[in-house]
Design an enzyme around this catalytic site. Structure first.
Site, PDB file in Angstrom:
ATOM      1  CG  HIS A 136       3.148   0.177  -5.534  1.00  0.00           C
ATOM      2  ND1 HIS A 136       4.524  -0.752  -5.170  1.00  0.00           N
ATOM      3  CD2 HIS A 136       3.389   0.890  -4.380  1.00  0.00           C
ATOM      4  CE1 HIS A 136       5.204  -0.506  -4.475  1.00  0.00           C
ATOM      5  NE2 HIS A 136       4.588   0.743  -3.899  1.00  0.00           N
ATOM      6  CG  ASP A 170       8.925   4.396  -2.906  1.00  0.00           C
ATOM      7  OD1 ASP A 170       8.389   5.499  -2.886  1.00  0.00           O
ATOM      8  OD2 ASP A 170       8.679   3.376  -2.337  1.00  0.00           O
ATOM      9  CG  HIS A 172       7.235   0.532  -0.451  1.00  0.00           C
ATOM     10  ND1 HIS A 172       7.003   1.746  -0.177  1.00  0.00           N
ATOM     11  CD2 HIS A 172       6.943  -0.214   0.635  1.00  0.00           C
ATOM     12  CE1 HIS A 172       6.734   1.792   1.451  1.00  0.00           C
ATOM     13  NE2 HIS A 172       6.597   0.558   1.775  1.00  0.00           N
ATOM     14  CG  ASP A 259       8.739   5.481   0.910  1.00  0.00           C
ATOM     15  OD1 ASP A 259       9.750   5.624  -0.082  1.00  0.00           O
ATOM     16  OD2 ASP A 259       7.771   4.705   0.225  1.00  0.00           O
TER      17      ASP A 259
HETATM   18  C1  OKP Z   1       3.538   3.025  -1.475  1.00  0.00           C
HETATM   19  B1  OKP Z   1       4.785   3.650  -2.350  1.00  0.00           B
HETATM   20  C2  OKP Z   1       1.005   0.376   6.409  1.00  0.00           C
HETATM   21  C3  OKP Z   1       0.839  -0.456   5.424  1.00  0.00           C
HETATM   22  C4  OKP Z   1       1.507   0.394   4.153  1.00  0.00           C
HETATM   23  C5  OKP Z   1       1.584  -0.095   1.630  1.00  0.00           C
HETATM   24  C6  OKP Z   1       2.619   0.533   1.305  1.00  0.00           C
HETATM   25  C7  OKP Z   1       2.525   1.216  -0.101  1.00  0.00           C
HETATM   26  C8  OKP Z   1       3.688   2.017  -0.549  1.00  0.00           C
HETATM   27  N1  OKP Z   1      -0.273   1.072   6.957  1.00  0.00           N
HETATM   28  N2  OKP Z   1       1.605  -0.689   2.923  1.00  0.00           N
HETATM   29  O1  OKP Z   1       5.749   2.650  -2.794  1.00  0.00           O
HETATM   30  O2  OKP Z   1       5.580   4.498  -1.358  1.00  0.00           O
HETATM   31 ZN    ZN Z   2       7.312   3.916  -1.082  1.00  0.00          ZN
END
Ligand code: OKP
Ligand code: ZN
Length: 316
Positions: A136, A170, A172, A259
């Protein structure tokens, strides 16, 4: 199998993130990576090394100098119990700075670059246990637990020796990685992730994002609905791998997040534990020199087994 790991990540341990205006426990806990290390160290097939130290010039190929200096100086200036949420260089409330943030983020870059260098020395597969994650992080911004974009920096380093494909699995979308190479054809970025209409980072990862100028066609996005399970995911992964094959890269970088697991506290897919081995196996079938860079995966009691299964897919 080579695993690159640095214990410097442990001291980067922010107490909380701000979610919807409220302080909640930080999801990117040091225990995540330690759980992976503990499982892999019990097996003989994994050969651990600490990273070499690389010069900051590599970080500067992807990040703005003022941004790098900011992360460094603001980390060091903090007292150990303090947490900083700066009002600039920051895209969200999920990447606070603490005293050891810079040291950990710099070490994570070294972990990725050490892996990349091993590919240049003819290793066919290296796993870089990066933490904090990186996908990110953009040219001049941190966000989503990321400070420096480990995978993008490693990809840039490898481009001097040939075309690079980045497969981001990932949960995300890797907005930072996509952005870094959006207008270039020498790096292909392919991502499978939760639909940004309902999922972080919300503003990128749409199917309509294909790349721009010389980069047109070299960013590929597969947003999938929440609840996606093994079957649909496997089908999309096959498509993504076909795109990579067509591109004929010299190197493959996998931004590996765990994740996507059904019991992840943040992700919204429903992948089963045993699926990770077949994922590894499918990617390994490309038979490309491959660097796997650790991104997310927040179920501390599951992540060790998920990573181990994924790596077994490469070993078989
Ligand atoms: C980072 B990676 C919940 C909200 C979290 C941010 C996600 C970041 C993901 N506490 N939102 O891509 O795994
Ligand atoms: Zn992620």
């Amino acid at each position: 199998m080579k695993i690159i790991y640095s214990p410097l990540h442990i001291a980067h341990n922010p107490p909380s993130e701000i979610y919807d205006g409220v302080f909640v426990p930080y999801a990117d806990k040091p225990e995540r990576l330690e759980a992976v290390v503990n499982i892999l160290k019990q097996k003989d097939e994994f050969d651990f090394s600490e990273p070499k130290k690389f010069s900051l010039s590599h970080i500067l190929t992807i990040h703005q100098r003022q941004y790098l200096q900011f992360v460094k100086s603001r980390s060091r200036a903090l007292r150990r119990a303090s947490v900083l949420y700066p009002s600039y260089f920051m895209t969200d409330t999920y990447a606070p700075i603490v005293h050891d943030t810079y040291n950990a983020a710099k070490a994570a870059v070294d972990v990725a670059l050490t892996g990349a260098q091993l590919l240049l020395e003819n290793k066919s597969f290296v796993y870089s246990l990066c933490r904090p994650p990186g996908h990110h992080a953009e040219h001049a911004s941190m966000g989503g637990y990321c400070y420096f974009n480990n995978a993008a920096i490693a990809a840039q380093y490898l481009t001097a020796h040939g075309r690079v494909a980045i497969l981001d699995i990932d949960f995300h979308h890797g907005n930072g990685t996509q952005r870094a190479f959006y207008e270039r054809s020498d790096v292909l970025y392919i991502s499978i992730h939760g639909d940004p209409r309902s999922t972080y980072p919300y503003s990128s990862g749409f199917e309509s994002e294909h790349g721009k100028g010389a980069g047109r066609g070299f960013s590929v996005n597969y947003p999938l609905p929440l609840g996606t399970g093994d079957k649909v995911y496997a089908h999309i992964l096959t498509k993504a791998l076909f795109e990579i094959k067509k591109y004929e890269p010299v190197f493959l970088i996998v931004s590996a997040g765990f994740d996507t697991f059904c019991d992840d506290p943040i992700g919204g897919f429903e992948l089963s534990e045993s699926f990770y081995q077949s994922m590894g196996k499918k990617i390994a079938a490309l038979a490309l020199p491959t660097l796997v860079v650790q991104e997310g995966g927040y179920n501390v009691s599951a992540i060790g087994s998920l990573v181990h299964r994924f790596l077994r897919g490469f070993l078989t």
